[in-house]
Design a protein around this motif. Structure first.
Motif, PDB file in Angstrom:
ATOM      1  N   ALA A   1       1.952   9.435  15.069  1.00 42.42           N
ATOM      2  CA  ALA A   1       0.745   9.379  15.110  1.00 42.42           C
ATOM      3  C   ALA A   1       0.098   7.999  15.436  1.00 42.42           C
ATOM      4  CB  ALA A   1       0.302   9.877  13.521  1.00 42.42           C
ATOM      5  N   GLY A   2      -1.333   7.908  15.593  1.00 46.30           N
ATOM      6  CA  GLY A   2      -1.836   6.641  15.822  1.00 46.30           C
ATOM      7  C   GLY A   2      -2.176   5.699  14.715  1.00 46.30           C
ATOM      8  N   VAL A   3      -2.610   4.317  14.981  1.00 37.76           N
ATOM      9  CA  VAL A   3      -2.770   3.606  13.691  1.00 37.76           C
ATOM     10  C   VAL A   3      -3.715   3.756  12.901  1.00 37.76           C
ATOM     11  CG1 VAL A   3      -4.271   1.995  15.206  1.00 37.76           C
ATOM     12  CG2 VAL A   3      -2.981   1.068  13.289  1.00 37.76           C
ATOM     13  N   ALA A   4      -4.769   4.585  13.570  1.00 33.41           N
ATOM     14  CA  ALA A   4      -5.804   5.052  12.498  1.00 33.41           C
ATOM     15  C   ALA A   4      -5.461   6.042  11.548  1.00 33.41           C
ATOM     16  CB  ALA A   4      -7.013   5.657  13.113  1.00 33.41           C
ATOM     17  N   SER A   5      -4.450   7.020  11.601  1.00 35.53           N
ATOM     18  CA  SER A   5      -3.805   7.670  10.945  1.00 35.53           C
ATOM     19  C   SER A   5      -2.991   7.166  10.085  1.00 35.53           C
ATOM     20  CB  SER A   5      -3.044   8.937  11.849  1.00 35.53           C
ATOM     21  OG  SER A   5      -2.368   9.755  10.809  1.00 35.53           O
ATOM     22  N   PHE A   6      -2.417   6.228  10.388  1.00 31.42           N
ATOM     23  CA  PHE A   6      -1.591   5.577   9.260  1.00 31.42           C
ATOM     24  C   PHE A   6      -2.180   4.806   8.208  1.00 31.42           C
ATOM     25  CE2 PHE A   6       1.877   4.465  13.251  1.00 31.42           C
ATOM     26  CZ  PHE A   6       2.338   5.658  13.109  1.00 31.42           C
ATOM     27  N   PHE A   7      -3.194   4.106   8.559  1.00 35.35           N
ATOM     28  CA  PHE A   7      -4.013   3.552   7.892  1.00 35.35           C
ATOM     29  C   PHE A   7      -4.795   4.705   6.800  1.00 35.35           C
ATOM     30  CE2 PHE A   7      -5.098  -0.203  10.890  1.00 35.35           C
ATOM     31  CZ  PHE A   7      -3.791  -0.661  10.505  1.00 35.35           C
ATOM     32  N   ARG A   8      -5.213   5.716   7.354  1.00 37.33           N
ATOM     33  CA  ARG A   8      -6.067   6.942   6.573  1.00 37.33           C
ATOM     34  C   ARG A   8      -4.858   7.401   5.531  1.00 37.33           C
ATOM     35  NH1 ARG A   8      -7.467   9.811   3.757  1.00 37.33           N
ATOM     36  NH2 ARG A   8      -9.039  11.562   3.852  1.00 37.33           N
ATOM     37  N   SER A   9      -3.620   7.626   6.191  1.00 38.48           N
ATOM     38  CA  SER A   9      -2.649   8.238   5.170  1.00 38.48           C
ATOM     39  C   SER A   9      -2.347   7.308   4.063  1.00 38.48           C
ATOM     40  CB  SER A   9      -1.387   8.262   5.955  1.00 38.48           C
ATOM     41  OG  SER A   9      -1.661   9.367   6.950  1.00 38.48           O
ATOM     42  N   SER A  10      -2.281   5.942   4.305  1.00 36.67           N
ATOM     43  CA  SER A  10      -1.907   4.919   3.180  1.00 36.67           C
ATOM     44  C   SER A  10      -3.082   4.830   2.218  1.00 36.67           C
ATOM     45  CB  SER A  10      -2.044   3.530   3.779  1.00 36.67           C
ATOM     46  OG  SER A  10      -0.861   3.292   4.739  1.00 36.67           O
TER      47      SER A  10
END
Length: 349
Positions: A219-228
């Motif tokens: 996934a992309g960086v925005a998804s990583f942040f949103r998951s966190s």
């Protein structure tokens, strides 16, 4: 127009399917539902549905019957886990594209919109005070380890000013995914020249929005942040958070695909035309993390100083060609889009 959408059950593909339907077209979705893209079974699109792999030529030939054009979204994306992923990337992205194009040549389908990527440029545009436009090489691991993240002039070592990349910039893929995306463009251009077809490559910048996949290394960086944030954890921002990107909303990307499809018939030359597809307004990764965390209600992001080899420092687009030639313009602003994304669900939640 009857349009085959490969990867149409995915993040961008599902939004595109809805956009095409809303604009009066008839989408036909072909998707293999690979576990790397779909750890859990997604909600299937409200369209004619074909469960098949784009590498299955017989299935693709059947799917192309009665089709006017193709939107090719099917691909493995992101940096993945390590170089051991390389065969899967090449198979999914390049072999899959070659099989699709061969099937299009066989069935006489002559229009293609390809999901391209800004990663084909490598590092973005840089200007040196003394040497003008320069192209810095890959950043050394030793420099990154010491926290020296900015590329320097390859001639004099001066600090560089980043700018917007145009479609005429040289390509310089820096990782396996980037190499496969450039190969897709070369394959599409070869197909167009051989068959008289018309092809567009939309070089997506950082696409984000509702329905991004959750908790996957692809996934992309925005998804990583949103998951966190969904886990109550602070987003972990690599480097110093000042790396510049162009974050473009998925609905704007879907609209760009529809506009490109509708222009294939008469307004574009034969062979392949690339178009940057971004918001046109750069933001740093740190700004994005802060905006998303603020809209979510925290916690605040943490700047880690970590890095990934293969990441580029700055890559932001000029999308003026797409605006001027096809009349597309992004509609979703940065703050508005991040606020919506902070409230919306991720795929797999």
């Amino acid at each position: 127009m009857r349009v085959l959408v490969t990867g149409g059950a995915g993040f961008i593909g599902s939004h595109l399917t809805r956009t095409l339907t809303d604009r009066g077209h008839t989408p036909v979705v072909l998707d293999a539902l690979l576990p790397s893209a779909h750890p859990r079974l997604p909600q299937l699109p409200d369209a004619e549905w074909i469960h098949a792999d784009v590498r299955d030529r017989a299935a693709v030939v059947r799917a192309l019957r009665g089709v006017d054009a193709v939107c090719h979204q099917a691909a493995m994306v992101g940096l993945g886990k390590d170089f051991a992923d390389a065969p899967d990337y090449v198979s999914c992205n390049d072999l899959g594209t070659a099989v699709l194009l061969a099937a299009m040549a066989e069935t006489g389908v002559s229009g293609l919109v390809l999901a391209g990527s800004m990663v084909v440029y490598g590092e973005g545009r840089y200007d040196c005070p003394a040497h003008g436009r320069v192209r810095p090489g890959p950043r050394a691991a030793s420099a990154l380890e010491e926290g020296r993240f900015e590329p320097l002039c390859p001639y004099c070592g001066a600090e560089l000013a980043p700018g917007l990349v145009g479609e005429d910039a040289p390509t310089d893929p820096r990782n396996v995914y980037a190499a496969t995306k450039l190969a897709q463009e070369h394959l599409a251009a070869s197909w167009a020249r051989a068959t008289g077809g018309r092809a567009v490559a939309l070089r997506y910048h950082n696409v984000y929005g509702p329905g991004m996949p959750k908790d996957t290394p692809y996934a992309g960086v925005a998804s990583f942040f949103r998951s966190s944030l969904a886990r109550g954890e602070a987003p972990q921002v690599y480097e110093d958070g000042r790396q510049r990107r162009d974050f473009v909303h998925v609905r704007d990307v879907a609209a760009a695909n529809a506009v490109a499809l509708e222009a294939l018939g008469e307004r574009l030359p034969s062979a392949l035309t690339p178009y940057n597809t971004g918001s046109g307004t750069p933001h740093t990764v740190g700004e994005m993390a802060c905006e998303l965390a603020r809209a979510h209600g925290g916690p605040d992001p943490v700047i880690t100083g970590g890095y990934r080899l293969g990441d580029v420092r700055h890559i932001t687009a000029s999308s003026e060609r797409l605006r001027a030639e096809l009349g597309w313009k992004p509609e979703v602003g940065f703050a508005e889009g991040m606020a919506e994304f902070a409230r919306s669900g991720l795929r797999g939640e």
